[in-house]
Design a protein around this motif. Structure first.
Motif, PDB file in Angstrom:
ATOM      1  N   ALA A 121      26.673  56.735  37.949  1.00 44.85           N
ATOM      2  CA  ALA A 121      27.750  57.704  37.781  1.00 44.85           C
ATOM      3  C   ALA A 121      27.519  58.884  38.718  1.00 44.85           C
ATOM      4  CB  ALA A 121      27.789  58.183  36.335  1.00 44.85           C
ATOM      5  N   PRO A 122      28.582  59.421  39.312  1.00 46.14           N
ATOM      6  CA  PRO A 122      28.415  60.492  40.305  1.00 46.14           C
ATOM      7  C   PRO A 122      27.982  61.808  39.671  1.00 46.14           C
ATOM      8  CG  PRO A 122      30.732  60.164  39.838  1.00 46.14           C
ATOM      9  CD  PRO A 122      30.000  59.076  39.118  1.00 46.14           C
ATOM     10  N   TRP A 123      27.283  62.608  40.464  1.00 49.19           N
ATOM     11  CA  TRP A 123      26.936  63.974  40.029  1.00 49.19           C
ATOM     12  C   TRP A 123      27.083  64.925  41.211  1.00 49.19           C
ATOM     13  CZ3 TRP A 123      23.316  66.660  42.730  1.00 49.19           C
ATOM     14  CH2 TRP A 123      22.327  65.952  43.407  1.00 49.19           C
ATOM     15  N   ALA A 124      27.232  66.188  40.893  1.00 49.38           N
ATOM     16  CA  ALA A 124      27.265  67.243  41.907  1.00 49.38           C
ATOM     17  C   ALA A 124      26.745  68.522  41.270  1.00 49.38           C
ATOM     18  CB  ALA A 124      28.682  67.447  42.445  1.00 49.38           C
ATOM     19  N   LYS A 125      26.032  69.343  42.051  1.00 51.30           N
ATOM     20  CA  LYS A 125      25.476  70.614  41.583  1.00 51.30           C
ATOM     21  C   LYS A 125      25.813  71.715  42.579  1.00 51.30           C
ATOM     22  CE  LYS A 125      22.889  69.273  37.975  1.00 51.30           C
ATOM     23  NZ  LYS A 125      22.871  69.906  36.656  1.00 51.30           N
ATOM     24  N   ASP A 126      26.115  72.905  42.051  1.00 54.74           N
ATOM     25  CA  ASP A 126      26.364  74.007  42.974  1.00 54.74           C
ATOM     26  C   ASP A 126      25.074  74.781  43.228  1.00 54.74           C
ATOM     27  OD1 ASP A 126      25.935  75.758  40.829  1.00 54.74           O
ATOM     28  OD2 ASP A 126      28.006  76.471  40.760  1.00 54.74           O
ATOM     29  N   ALA A 127      25.160  75.896  43.948  1.00 54.59           N
ATOM     30  CA  ALA A 127      23.976  76.643  44.366  1.00 54.59           C
ATOM     31  C   ALA A 127      23.224  77.263  43.195  1.00 54.59           C
ATOM     32  CB  ALA A 127      24.383  77.740  45.356  1.00 54.59           C
ATOM     33  N   ASN A 128      23.892  77.390  42.043  1.00 57.52           N
ATOM     34  CA  ASN A 128      23.251  77.953  40.861  1.00 57.52           C
ATOM     35  C   ASN A 128      22.745  76.881  39.911  1.00 57.52           C
ATOM     36  OD1 ASN A 128      23.819  80.626  41.695  1.00 57.52           O
ATOM     37  ND2 ASN A 128      25.908  80.457  40.875  1.00 57.52           N
ATOM     38  N   GLY A 129      22.810  75.640  40.355  1.00 58.71           N
ATOM     39  CA  GLY A 129      22.364  74.538  39.506  1.00 58.71           C
ATOM     40  C   GLY A 129      23.384  74.111  38.476  1.00 58.71           C
ATOM     41  N   LYS A 130      24.607  74.625  38.567  1.00 58.73           N
ATOM     42  CA  LYS A 130      25.655  74.282  37.617  1.00 58.73           C
ATOM     43  C   LYS A 130      26.333  72.979  38.026  1.00 58.73           C
ATOM     44  CE  LYS A 130      29.947  76.118  35.603  1.00 58.73           C
ATOM     45  NZ  LYS A 130      30.905  77.253  35.623  1.00 58.73           N
ATOM     46  N   ALA A 167      37.354  78.262  42.212  1.00 60.53           N
ATOM     47  CA  ALA A 167      37.094  79.592  42.759  1.00 60.53           C
ATOM     48  C   ALA A 167      35.739  80.121  42.307  1.00 60.53           C
ATOM     49  CB  ALA A 167      38.204  80.552  42.326  1.00 60.53           C
ATOM     50  N   ASP A 168      35.211  79.571  41.222  1.00 63.34           N
ATOM     51  CA  ASP A 168      33.931  80.037  40.696  1.00 63.34           C
ATOM     52  C   ASP A 168      32.741  79.228  41.210  1.00 63.34           C
ATOM     53  OD1 ASP A 168      35.214  81.979  39.129  1.00 63.34           O
ATOM     54  OD2 ASP A 168      35.583  80.515  37.518  1.00 63.34           O
ATOM     55  N   THR A 169      33.000  78.193  41.991  1.00 65.39           N
ATOM     56  CA  THR A 169      31.911  77.338  42.473  1.00 65.39           C
ATOM     57  C   THR A 169      31.066  78.085  43.503  1.00 65.39           C
ATOM     58  OG1 THR A 169      33.269  75.357  42.162  1.00 65.39           O
ATOM     59  CG2 THR A 169      31.335  75.155  43.581  1.00 65.39           C
ATOM     60  N   ALA A 170      29.744  78.057  43.317  1.00 66.96           N
ATOM     61  CA  ALA A 170      28.812  78.696  44.256  1.00 66.96           C
ATOM     62  C   ALA A 170      28.335  77.656  45.264  1.00 66.96           C
ATOM     63  CB  ALA A 170      27.623  79.286  43.505  1.00 66.96           C
ATOM     64  N   PHE A 171      28.488  77.959  46.539  1.00 67.76           N
ATOM     65  CA  PHE A 171      28.084  77.030  47.592  1.00 67.76           C
ATOM     66  C   PHE A 171      26.691  77.369  48.088  1.00 67.76           C
ATOM     67  CE2 PHE A 171      32.617  76.623  47.436  1.00 67.76           C
ATOM     68  CZ  PHE A 171      32.855  75.295  47.731  1.00 67.76           C
ATOM     69  N   PRO A 172      25.946  76.350  48.600  1.00 66.71           N
ATOM     70  CA  PRO A 172      26.352  74.963  48.861  1.00 66.71           C
ATOM     71  C   PRO A 172      26.382  74.109  47.600  1.00 66.71           C
ATOM     72  CG  PRO A 172      24.058  75.250  49.429  1.00 66.71           C
ATOM     73  CD  PRO A 172      24.570  76.614  49.061  1.00 66.71           C
ATOM     74  N   VAL A 173      27.172  73.054  47.659  1.00 62.26           N
ATOM     75  CA  VAL A 173      27.263  72.057  46.595  1.00 62.26           C
ATOM     76  C   VAL A 173      26.675  70.755  47.127  1.00 62.26           C
ATOM     77  CG1 VAL A 173      28.816  70.667  45.175  1.00 62.26           C
ATOM     78  CG2 VAL A 173      29.285  73.104  45.529  1.00 62.26           C
ATOM     79  N   VAL A 174      25.808  70.131  46.351  1.00 59.36           N
ATOM     80  CA  VAL A 174      25.195  68.861  46.749  1.00 59.36           C
ATOM     81  C   VAL A 174      25.631  67.764  45.786  1.00 59.36           C
ATOM     82  CG1 VAL A 174      23.033  67.600  47.108  1.00 59.36           C
ATOM     83  CG2 VAL A 174      23.197  70.016  47.763  1.00 59.36           C
ATOM     84  N   ALA A 175      26.083  66.639  46.321  1.00 55.59           N
ATOM     85  CA  ALA A 175      26.460  65.466  45.523  1.00 55.59           C
ATOM     86  C   ALA A 175      25.724  64.261  46.085  1.00 55.59           C
ATOM     87  CB  ALA A 175      27.971  65.244  45.578  1.00 55.59           C
ATOM     88  N   ASP A 176      25.406  63.272  45.219  1.00 64.98           N
ATOM     89  CA  ASP A 176      24.519  62.194  45.663  1.00 64.98           C
ATOM     90  C   ASP A 176      24.894  60.811  45.175  1.00 64.98           C
ATOM     91  OD1 ASP A 176      22.106  60.743  46.348  1.00 64.98           O
ATOM     92  OD2 ASP A 176      21.533  61.019  44.279  1.00 64.98           O
ATOM     93  N   PRO A 177      24.873  59.812  46.055  1.00 63.67           N
ATOM     94  CA  PRO A 177      24.812  58.384  45.703  1.00 63.67           C
ATOM     95  C   PRO A 177      23.390  57.827  45.805  1.00 63.67           C
ATOM     96  CG  PRO A 177      26.549  58.819  47.300  1.00 63.67           C
ATOM     97  CD  PRO A 177      25.677  60.048  47.223  1.00 63.67           C
TER      98      PRO A 177
END
Length: 338
Positions: free
Chosen positions: A206-215, A236-246
């Motif tokens: 299942a996909p995941w993604a995290k923003d710069a604050n670990g959210k 608008a509240d997302t803190a960058f960078p955002v990392v997503a992974d396969p």
């Protein structure tokens, strides 16, 4: 009931996780955007190091394997899996395992050269606008492919092209990911067909993604033929960078699935007869003699708890899946809607 296997031959499964979705850690701190690299240009060491730092804060480094150029090998207990990152972001990530090879095309718009950096990450800085791509071979025989959205100008949808072993297909795993499966028997080719045994060669977590604050950032997959698309829903509240992974994990296990009727039939048995009934319904379906014998022994030792689990599933009108190791030990179980 279906016999479901992880990795390698008919009693094996290339487990877990091939394209998108993997383990996550917190991404702490916003990194400055890396300088763009033109097609085929090798990024500078400082640019590559910054890109790897962001990714490795998200994934951690404990499970990364030592790189030999752009390749790394992991072990599953019964074999070696070699993961090779492509020379440029225009190529495919290859996973070579015993009797099964899979590959994944990276999402990119420029053929940025891959550079080994950090503790074991191959990075492709600015492979797409405001986007870094990375590949991580892991010590347990897995491949992680990571997308870093560096700022709000980064595209939020990324396509991964799949090349699967001949005769396989993707099926939903019930947990927002997919299984790479191959069917055998009378019902082969018919999802859930009677008489069908299913060999699992791989899995897309299942996909995941995290923003710069670990959210956690909402993300999802869409499958269209041999193309898997991951979308990350930034706000608008997302803190960058955002990392997503396969990720693709390789591990040999056998998966036994029981229909509602089989669950109810096994739940009705006494604890004294449960092991005998379950051995006929489950262990006899395992094509590996060692695992089949071990399964019988495990059922005898775990009869009480396994019967209780079947009874809970029967009351909930659900199916059951057992995870059996290659030597026959029942290492996990779950019930699921069916």
């Amino acid at each position: 009931m279906k016999t479901m296997q992880k990795r390698a031959q008919k009693t094996r499964r290339i487990a877990a996780g091939f394209v998108a979705a993997a383990t996550a850690g917190a991404v702490l701190g916003t990194m400055a955007p890396a300088a763009a690299a033109s097609a085929g240009e090798v990024p500078s060491s400082s640019v590559a190091a910054r890109a790897a730092e962001v990714v490795e804060k998200a994934t951690g480094t404990a499970d990364l394997t030592k790189l030999d150029g752009r390749s790394g090998s992991g072990h599953t207990g019964e074999g070696k899996v070699t993961v090779t990152a492509p020379e440029t972001a225009a190529g495919d990530v290859r996973l070579d395992a015993p009797n099964a090879d899979v590959s994944l095309g990276l999402p990119e718009t420029k053929g940025t050269a891959g550079v080994a950096a950090g503790a074991g990450t191959v990075v492709y800085p600015d492979a797409a606008p405001s986007t870094d791509i990375a590949v991580q071979p892991t010590s347990d025989g897995a491949a992680r492919t990571l997308v870093t959205l560096k700022d709000r100008n980064a595209p939020t949808t990324h396509d991964f092209s799949l090349k699967l072993p001949e005769g396989t297909r993707l099926t939903e795993d019930g947990e927002n990911g997919f299984l790479i499966t191959k069917s055998h028997g009378e019902g082969a080719g018919k999802s859930g067909g009677e008489g069908e045994d299913t060999e699992i060669l791989g899995a897309i977590d299942a996909p995941w993604a995290k923003d710069a604050n670990g959210k956690a950032v909402p993300t999802r997959y869409r499958l269209d033929g041999d193309k898997l698309t991951q979308t990350v829903d930034v706000t608008a509240d997302t803190a960058f960078p955002v990392v997503a992974d396969p990720k693709v994990s390789l591990g040999w296990s056998i998966y036994l699935r029981f229909s509602k009727k089989e669950v109810k039939d096994m739940a009705k048995t006494s604890v004294y007869h449960f092991a005998a009934v379950a051995t006929v319904m489950a262990c006899a379906k395992i094509p590996n003699a060692v695992a089949a014998a071990g399964c019988g022994a495990a059922l005898t030792a775990q009869a009480g708890s396994l019967r209780g689990q079947m009874q809970d599933a029967a009351k909930a009108n659900q199916c059951v899946e057992w995870k059996v190791s290659y030597v026959g030990v029942i290492t996990n179980w779950k019930r699921y809607k069916c």
